[in-house]
Design an enzyme around this catalytic site. Sequence first.
Site, PDB file in Angstrom:
ATOM      1  CE1 TYR A 138      -3.151   3.012   0.980  1.00 39.01           C
ATOM      2  CE2 TYR A 138      -1.946   3.114   3.059  1.00 39.01           C
ATOM      3  CZ  TYR A 138      -2.867   3.660   2.168  1.00 39.01           C
ATOM      4  OH  TYR A 138      -3.488   4.834   2.463  1.00 39.01           O
ATOM      5  CE  LYS A 142      -2.594   6.092  -1.002  1.00 36.37           C
ATOM      6  NZ  LYS A 142      -3.670   6.701  -1.779  1.00 36.37           N
ATOM      7  CB  ILE A 199      -5.248  -3.130  22.554  1.00 36.64           C
ATOM      8  CG1 ILE A 199      -6.258  -1.979  22.531  1.00 36.64           C
ATOM      9  CG2 ILE A 199      -3.827  -2.613  22.532  1.00 36.64           C
ATOM     10  CD1 ILE A 199      -6.072  -0.946  23.623  1.00 36.64           C
TER      11      ILE A 199
HETATM   12  N1  LIG Z   1      -8.390   6.973   6.159  1.00 32.95           N
HETATM   13  C1  LIG Z   1      -7.122   7.168   6.457  1.00 32.95           C
HETATM   14  O1  LIG Z   1      -6.746   7.161   7.646  1.00 32.95           O
HETATM   15  C2  LIG Z   1      -6.114   7.411   5.367  1.00 32.95           C
HETATM   16  C3  LIG Z   1      -4.781   7.651   5.731  1.00 32.95           C
HETATM   17  C4  LIG Z   1      -3.854   7.868   4.732  1.00 32.95           C
HETATM   18  C5  LIG Z   1      -4.231   7.885   3.411  1.00 32.95           C
HETATM   19  N2  LIG Z   1      -5.516   7.618   3.070  1.00 32.95           N
HETATM   20  C6  LIG Z   1      -5.873   7.628   1.643  1.00 32.95           C
HETATM   21  O2  LIG Z   1      -6.933   8.525   1.431  1.00 32.95           O
HETATM   22  C7  LIG Z   1      -7.757   8.072   0.355  1.00 32.95           C
HETATM   23  C8  LIG Z   1      -9.192   7.998   0.840  1.00 32.95           C
HETATM   24  O3  LIG Z   1      -9.224   7.075   1.913  1.00 32.95           O
HETATM   25  P1  LIG Z   1     -10.555   6.674   2.679  1.00 32.95           P
HETATM   26  O4  LIG Z   1     -10.152   6.373   4.061  1.00 32.95           O
HETATM   27  O5  LIG Z   1     -11.609   7.664   2.417  1.00 32.95           O
HETATM   28  O6  LIG Z   1     -10.875   5.283   1.978  1.00 32.95           O
HETATM   29  P2  LIG Z   1     -12.209   4.765   1.283  1.00 32.95           P
HETATM   30  O7  LIG Z   1     -11.904   3.366   0.867  1.00 32.95           O
HETATM   31  O8  LIG Z   1     -13.389   5.027   2.132  1.00 32.95           O
HETATM   32  O9  LIG Z   1     -12.302   5.703  -0.001  1.00 32.95           O
HETATM   33  C9  LIG Z   1     -11.818   5.347  -1.260  1.00 32.95           C
HETATM   34  C10 LIG Z   1     -13.012   5.396  -2.203  1.00 32.95           C
HETATM   35  O10 LIG Z   1     -12.532   5.201  -3.522  1.00 32.95           O
HETATM   36  C11 LIG Z   1     -13.428   4.365  -4.197  1.00 32.95           C
HETATM   37  N3  LIG Z   1     -12.656   3.761  -5.299  1.00 32.95           N
HETATM   38  C12 LIG Z   1     -11.650   2.855  -5.234  1.00 32.95           C
HETATM   39  N4  LIG Z   1     -11.159   2.630  -6.450  1.00 32.95           N
HETATM   40  C13 LIG Z   1     -11.853   3.421  -7.312  1.00 32.95           C
HETATM   41  C14 LIG Z   1     -11.791   3.646  -8.703  1.00 32.95           C
HETATM   42  N5  LIG Z   1     -10.931   3.014  -9.486  1.00 32.95           N
HETATM   43  N6  LIG Z   1     -12.660   4.521  -9.250  1.00 32.95           N
HETATM   44  C15 LIG Z   1     -13.569   5.190  -8.494  1.00 32.95           C
HETATM   45  N7  LIG Z   1     -13.681   5.014  -7.160  1.00 32.95           N
HETATM   46  C16 LIG Z   1     -12.807   4.145  -6.585  1.00 32.95           C
HETATM   47  C17 LIG Z   1     -13.949   3.390  -3.178  1.00 32.95           C
HETATM   48  O11 LIG Z   1     -15.200   2.850  -3.540  1.00 32.95           O
HETATM   49  C18 LIG Z   1     -14.028   4.278  -1.951  1.00 32.95           C
HETATM   50  O12 LIG Z   1     -15.309   4.863  -1.839  1.00 32.95           O
HETATM   51  C19 LIG Z   1      -7.193   6.734  -0.086  1.00 32.95           C
HETATM   52  O13 LIG Z   1      -6.346   6.936  -1.191  1.00 32.95           O
HETATM   53  C20 LIG Z   1      -6.363   6.292   1.111  1.00 32.95           C
HETATM   54  O14 LIG Z   1      -5.304   5.470   0.728  1.00 32.95           O
HETATM   55  C21 LIG Z   1      -6.470   7.394   4.020  1.00 32.95           C
END
Ligand SMILES: NC(=O)c1ccc[n+]([C@@H]2O[C@H](COP(=O)([O-])OP(=O)(O)OC[C@H]3O[C@@H](n4cnc5c(N)ncnc54)[C@H](O)[C@@H]3O)[C@@H](O)[C@H]2O)c1
Length: 320
Positions: A138, A142, A199
């Site tokens: 993952y 990034k 935990i």
């Molecule tokens: N939540 C966290 O703590 C966190 C931390 C660091 C980075 N991120 C990054 O932030 C972003 C959003 O994370 P999140 O927590 O909201 O996750 P999430 O899984 O809720 O959101 C991602 C969304 O993208 C959609 N998706 C995936 N592939 C797709 C595609 N090809 N086309 C269209 N839609 C697609 C999914 O259906 C989902 O709704 C991600 O890239 C994640 O890696 C999140």
Amino acid sequence: MKKVLVTGGAGFIGSNFCNLCKDKYEVIALDNLFLGDEANLDKGIKFIKGDACKTEDLDKAGPVDFVVHLAGTSSAPMFMGNGLVKGYVNSVESFLTVLEWARKNGTKKVIYASTSSLYGNNPLPLTEDQHVTPLNHYAVTKELYEHAGACYNKVYPEMDIIGFRFMSVYGPHEEAKGEFANLISQFCWDMARGLQPVIYGDGEQTRDFTNVRDVVQGITLAIETNKKFGADVFNIGTGRATSLNEIAEALEKAFGNGIQAKYIENPVKEGYVKGQWADISKIKEVLGYEPKIKLEDGIKEQVENVKIDRIRQTSSDKLR
Ligand SMILES: NC(=O)c1ccc[n+]([C@@H]2O[C@H](COP(=O)([O-])OP(=O)(O)OC[C@H]3O[C@@H](n4cnc5c(N)ncnc54)[C@H](O)[C@@H]3O)[C@@H](O)[C@H]2O)c1
């Protein structure tokens, strides 16, 4: 009004961004509903069920001023087993397709989600200039985003490309993420069902728990600024480390149900992050970011939401 396309717009962070910014910008949420839920979006927000890997789906949004790219394979466990190849393809293909589409449509900036997972077990606090060695697939995707964004901007400098290394984000609308959701949400859901949150280890591991509204603040500042960046990355966090023991205690207090955490031996033998705490001086200085949501308040709000959902669920069960 600025027009903003949010890929992954029905997901956790995407839906919070769309709902909080719907009066400020013309927001369009695009999501293939792999994990997201259209019900996360407030009424009136334009929703496109589509794939960020497909130009023809992005075209449905029409030209936009900004793209916030949050779609992709959003956590490390999704890359395990059969998810590996699909996980990489989805993340990498969606990012590159979005960059190409955005540039060809005259988009001013692409803002995308990177991650704190890049840092692994680097010395704390985590600063953007540290050398990073991702500990899982993952995080590799990034890191690839960051390098690809920088290369892309060298060739096409007219479009800014800004990455945010989100720390550990919590808040409403994580239900669709289930087992991949933030620990605060998972602990909340367990406690609301009368179960002990689990935990790993002694609970002294720390995370920089960041309310999703502060993440939205950071993205909004990047949209609003007139500064030119080229390609750059920023941490978004609170600048504070909180242990899982502290989280469990705060939740026990907020629920008032006397449920305490259960401790088990850590099953994750490799690459487990022991501590996380962002240095946020860069985003403060450059974008004027200031985290606003105190963890105690964010946790109380989360518990209230879960209690309300529980009441709704119980009354609809009775109706059946
Ligand atoms: N939540 C966290 O703590 C966190 C931390 C660091 C980075 N991120 C990054 O932030 C972003 C959003 O994370 P999140 O927590 O909201 O996750 P999430 O899984 O809720 O959101 C991602 C969304 O993208 C959609 N998706 C995936 N592939 C797709 C595609 N090809 N086309 C269209 N839609 C697609 C999914 O259906 C989902 O709704 C991600 O890239 C994640 O890696 C999140």
